[in-house]
Scaffold this motif. Sequence first.
Motif, PDB file in Angstrom:
ATOM      1  N   ARG A  37       0.834  -1.210   0.000  1.00 62.40           N
ATOM      2  CA  ARG A  37       0.000   0.000   0.000  1.00 62.40           C
ATOM      3  C   ARG A  37       0.871   1.264   0.000  1.00 62.40           C
ATOM      4  N   THR A  65      -7.514  -0.787  -4.510  1.00 62.04           N
ATOM      5  CA  THR A  65      -8.624  -1.745  -4.524  1.00 62.04           C
ATOM      6  C   THR A  65      -8.115  -3.152  -4.807  1.00 62.04           C
ATOM      7  N   GLU A 112      -5.827  -8.907  -0.125  1.00 60.46           N
ATOM      8  CA  GLU A 112      -5.675  -9.090   1.318  1.00 60.46           C
ATOM      9  C   GLU A 112      -6.910  -9.761   1.909  1.00 60.46           C
ATOM     10  N   ALA A 113      -8.080  -9.315   1.471  1.00 59.65           N
ATOM     11  CA  ALA A 113      -9.304  -9.932   1.979  1.00 59.65           C
ATOM     12  C   ALA A 113      -9.378 -11.400   1.587  1.00 59.65           C
ATOM     13  N   ASP A 170      -6.662  -4.422  -1.651  1.00 64.26           N
ATOM     14  CA  ASP A 170      -7.733  -4.753  -0.695  1.00 64.26           C
ATOM     15  C   ASP A 170      -8.340  -6.113  -1.017  1.00 64.26           C
TER      16      ASP A 170
END
Length: 564
Positions: free
Chosen positions: A64, A80, A86-87, A83
């Motif tokens: 990031r 995005t 990582e999720a 994200d």
Amino acid sequence: EMLLPRAVQQAMQLHERVQRQGPRAMQALVAGSRRGLGLVVNRAIEAALCYIWPVRALVFWVARSSVRKITKGLYPAPPTIIDVLEASVKTGALAKGNGYQLEREGFASLVLSSESRALRSVFFGTSAMKKGATFKAKTPAKWDLVGIRVPSDDAGPGVAWRVAQACVEADIGVRLVGDSMELLSKACFAPLKAALETKVQKGKMTASEKSAQLANILLSRTTGELGPSCHSSWHAAFKKCQLIFDPSSLDAAAQQNFYSIISPHVDPEAVFAFGQGPGSPSLMANPRVVGLNFACPDAASGKMVEIVRQRSTEESVLSAVWSFTLETQKRLPLLADASSGLLLPRVLAAFFRAAMSEVLNNGLSFAELDKAVRNLGFSTGPFQLADLYGIAAMACAVKEEGKRVGSSEAGSGEVLDALLAAAAFGVASGAGFYVYPNGQASGKAKGVNRAALKLIRDHTKSERAKTKGASGPKQAAFRVMWAVVVSAVCCWEDGVVASAEILDTALVVSLGWPPFRGGGPLAYVDELGREPSAKEMTSLGLALPKAMTRSDLASFRRPGSTSL
């Protein structure tokens, strides 16, 4: 953002393998040591991502931070993607088969964003620029030899070697003509040779290919001044050239003199091109004379060439020059009508004048204002762009813009004239507002020019100094950006460019306008709304263009509203 699904898919496939093969990755650490350290490190990272949450958190934090540094937080797609990845790893969504659901949700939020619309607009605008002109000549003339006059000052050498590089890569012979072999070698041949050697080192070409391309370059030193009784070396230099290009002649008399001396000794079908377009009445009436205005060739955004035509210009000449620009030079051509003026010098002058006004009136340094402008998304700040465009060319553009708007803005012109008097011509001379140790070979600044700092201090009047601190760099950069918007609207009003779409794209690829801001200044106004934009212009003290108050104009970019 249009490539997001593929990028996410590839990254998710990697993490899916990590999730499912994690135990085997741990076991492979020992076995992998026999096959090299790189594999051991890769296996360790994969295992850590699976089993050690602090490591996972650190990896994504570093990702990031790197993305934020590059994009300055202006583009939503990269964070995005991180994200989603990582999720996926955190929740085990990949192992459960839910990874693609996260991808679809992330992509849906991006494809509907204003940034996505703006980038798609730039993509289609680029295609429109390539198809922007149609000519009766189905097969444009192909040139085998191009002659380039290399001036001893300003940005001319930078344009010269860039044009020469594109020509030799297309197997077109180049004759570089100047009054000094040292000038030709240092300003043109050396950076061209260095660029080819870099390609060899990167494996993009072989040493034999480099030698073949260098063999296409001929350096011709002329003797004596260019005049009625000039040395025959001037005649011989351009004798067999089919395109004769003088990149920096800003004086109409100098252009006419050059043409009058050289044209009787070359092929009658040869085309003459001048950097800012022909200036004298007789050249304007010549059907085989055009203008080729290269937009900051050393800048990251300098991917455009304005082709300046006259009413008398032959269509076969325009067709050949268009093909040369697009196919040989690999730059986007923009057809400009001499009667309406050029787009880039006009907007660039407004950009620079607004920036210099902020520096003189608010006590800001030009380096911090350049940085603040880049933080808004511009690829280059106004002062470094002046160095790349050439200080002499910028001085000329500023004076012409001052005449057009009826305001001299003395500070801008005085500082530029002082730099010229100090032989600080920009990148080509190694110094302008910034210092360039490697000259035009890289176009990268290595710090501010202290002489330029002193010149600006000397031209800052005492009453202006009282306003120091009245506005920070961020607010000043915002006013400079809106000055570009006003100038773009005025150019649209005056019919400088055929359509709003092409005008927007041209300023993205030449001036470095932030592509995510509407895809161009006119689309940016459409996105914000004309009324809010007009209020913003008024609050910043900018003159309101007539188009901003027209009741019959709903949008600059809507079908049917491309011109007045």
